[in-house]
Design an enzyme around this catalytic site. Structure first.
Site, PDB file in Angstrom:
ATOM      1  N   ASP A 142       0.819  -1.207   0.000  1.00  0.00           N
ATOM      2  CA  ASP A 142       0.000   0.000   0.000  1.00  0.00           C
ATOM      3  C   ASP A 142       0.859   1.265   0.000  1.00  0.00           C
ATOM      4  O   ASP A 142       1.860   1.349   0.717  1.00  0.00           O
ATOM      5  CB  ASP A 142      -0.889   0.002   1.248  1.00  0.00           C
ATOM      6  CG  ASP A 142      -1.710   1.258   1.382  1.00  0.00           C
ATOM      7  OD1 ASP A 142      -2.614   1.463   0.559  1.00  0.00           O
ATOM      8  OD2 ASP A 142      -1.447   2.045   2.327  1.00  0.00           O
ATOM      9  N   GLU A 185       1.179  -0.394  -4.972  1.00  0.00           N
ATOM     10  CA  GLU A 185       0.253   0.697  -5.291  1.00  0.00           C
ATOM     11  C   GLU A 185       1.050   1.986  -5.400  1.00  0.00           C
ATOM     12  O   GLU A 185       1.665   2.424  -4.420  1.00  0.00           O
ATOM     13  CB  GLU A 185      -0.815   0.840  -4.203  1.00  0.00           C
ATOM     14  CG  GLU A 185      -1.798   1.957  -4.510  1.00  0.00           C
ATOM     15  CD  GLU A 185      -2.499   2.517  -3.286  1.00  0.00           C
ATOM     16  OE1 GLU A 185      -3.652   2.965  -3.424  1.00  0.00           O
ATOM     17  OE2 GLU A 185      -1.896   2.534  -2.202  1.00  0.00           O
TER      18      GLU A 185
END
Length: 461
Positions: A225, A294
């Protein structure tokens, strides 16, 4: 009736048979459809209005019928839920609202029985301020004193100010004063999400140990993330104004050009270290643990996450070009140009991927049109590379409308009722529409954590 993604998946399987004649050794992560599950909104079994691990297990047959090869779970770790799981207070435990570690073990076993891989969300940038590491860091207890980014105040005319003008992604200053420690700490996201200090080798090792823990429990990989935010420059100068700063409020993250807080050189090295860790396990048993990153970064920087001439990085950084560049205003040429830009910019031997939706963006059916969904899925499944889809997009689910008084997303709450709709991530996170019964078959509770949009006619699944 099964969604059309199932039948398109069959087409993709047939096309892969042709691809395999050219690439004879495709790995599981290259031939699988990845399906993102937002656990709070997928299926509630215990009736509290919040989705849970047992709910995912309950629907594993559905996932198998879809032709899904891997599921990626948004965070399920122990958390105060300020940012709904992305504020982690214990990286090695399950948040009770989702279930227990036993429930997780059962889900993992069921996934393996159905030959579906299970990938976890990994949140390296920050922890919760309720994590024991942060609490000890506040107290300057060793070795935790420098686990986070602490800086002295800037004093102007006798008044205390943050060290610089850096802004949080959720709005306002990225610095928060701590009375006990008498310093500011840095948070790229919510105040309750202090950034970890990766310039401290002990922090790097702590997070590698978290990866080892879940790999040894049997997970098949990780989605990393918000990786561009992992490092900040040691240069504490102010960041410059963005070129379009006049279009934003001074408290908005996009008001500044983030030259010192995003995609710093050290970030790429950390991703390469994580890949080396995963590959170390493959050397032992011959099995690949996938790593996806990401990063909403410029293409030149995004491509560096693949690796360099001597070191491997992510198996792939998410390709967000379809989200960032395309909409219902796009024509065929726009689609073709977007596809070709990715294909020509990625490294020669790198593996591609295609993403049209996730839990942070307006749903694909709302950004395009519900009538476009089948075609969009067909495109992502037949283009070279891995297809990633967000739960509910296979049905053509559209964004639910969430009133201001129903809003729970901290990013939306921070900007207030006049602007929340432009910032809210609640709309695409509404519960999965399993059928046309009350609360769309998501929960037996009178209320769900976000309002459900129930299909008006017929049974969808």
């Amino acid at each position: 009736m099964l969604p059309s993604i199932f039948f398109i998946g069959c087409l993709a399987t047939l096309s892969l048979q042709g691809v395999q004649s050219k690439y004879s050794a495709l790995d599981w992560w290259q031939t699988s459809i990845f399906y993102q599950i937002y656990p709070r909104s997928f299926k509630d079994v215990n009736g509290d209005g919040i989705g849970d691990l047992k709910g995912i297990m309950h629907k594993m047959g559905y996932l198998k019928q879809l032709g899904v090869g891997a599921i990626w779970l948004s965070p399920i770790y122990k958390s105060p839920m300020v940012d709904f799981g992305y504020d982690i207070s214990d990286y090695r435990d399950i948040e009770p609202v989702f279930g227990t570690i036993t429930d997780f073990n059962n889900l993992l076993a069921e996934a393996k029985a159905k030959k579906i891989k299970l990938v976890l969300d990994f949140v390296p940038n920050h922890s919760s301020n309720e994590h024991i590491w942060f609490q000890r860091s506040v107290e300057k207890i060793q070795p935790y004193a420098d686990y986070y980014i602490w800086k002295d105040a800037k004093v102007i005319n006798g008044e205390r100010h943050p060290p610089n003008n850096w802004l949080s992604c959720f709005g306002g200053s990225a610095w928060e004063w701590n009375d006990k420690r008498q310093q500011y700490y840095y948070h790229a996201f919510a105040v309750q999400q202090p950034d970890l200090n990766y310039r401290n080798p002990a922090v790097v090792e702590e997070m590698k140990n978290v990866l080892r823990y879940w790999i040894e429990k049997g997970v098949d990989g990780f989605r990393m993330d918000a990786v561009p935010f992992v490092f900040e420059s040691t240069n504490l100068e102010d960041e410059p104004l963005a070129g379009d700063y006049k279009e934003h409020e001074p408290t908005d993250h996009d008001y500044l050009e983030h030259t010192l807080t995003v995609d710093q050189p050290e970030t790429f090295d950390l991703i390469y270290q994580f890949r080396e860790l995963l590959d170390g396990y493959k050397l032992l048993d011959g099995y690949t643990r996938v790593m996806m990153t990401e990063c909403y970064s410029p293409l030149d920087k995004m491509m560096r996450y693949f690796g360099n001439s001597t070191r491997r990085g992510a198996h792939f950084p998410f390709n967000f070009l379809p989200i960032e560049r395309l909409s219902r205003q796009s024509n065929a040429k726009d689609f073709a140009n977007t596809i070709m830009e990715w294909e020509t910019k990625k490294p020669k031997d790198a593996w591609g991927n295609w993403v049209i939706g996730n839990h942070d963006q307006k749903r694909a059916a709302s950004r395009f049109d519900a009538e476009f969904i089948d075609g969009l899925h067909m495109m992502t499944l037949l283009l070279p590379g891995t297809a990633i889809t967000y739960n509910g997009d296979e049905l053509g689910m559209e964004d639910s409308f969430i009133r201001w008084d129903q809003t729970v997303d901290p990013q939306a709450i921070n900007v207030g009722p006049k602007r929340y709709q432009a910032f809210s991530r609640d709309f695409p996170r509404s519960p999965f529409q399993w059928d046309s019964s009350p609360n769309a078959g998501f929960t037996t509770n009178l209320y769900s954590w976000l309002p459900c949009s129930t299909p008006t006619t017929g049974t969808r699944i």
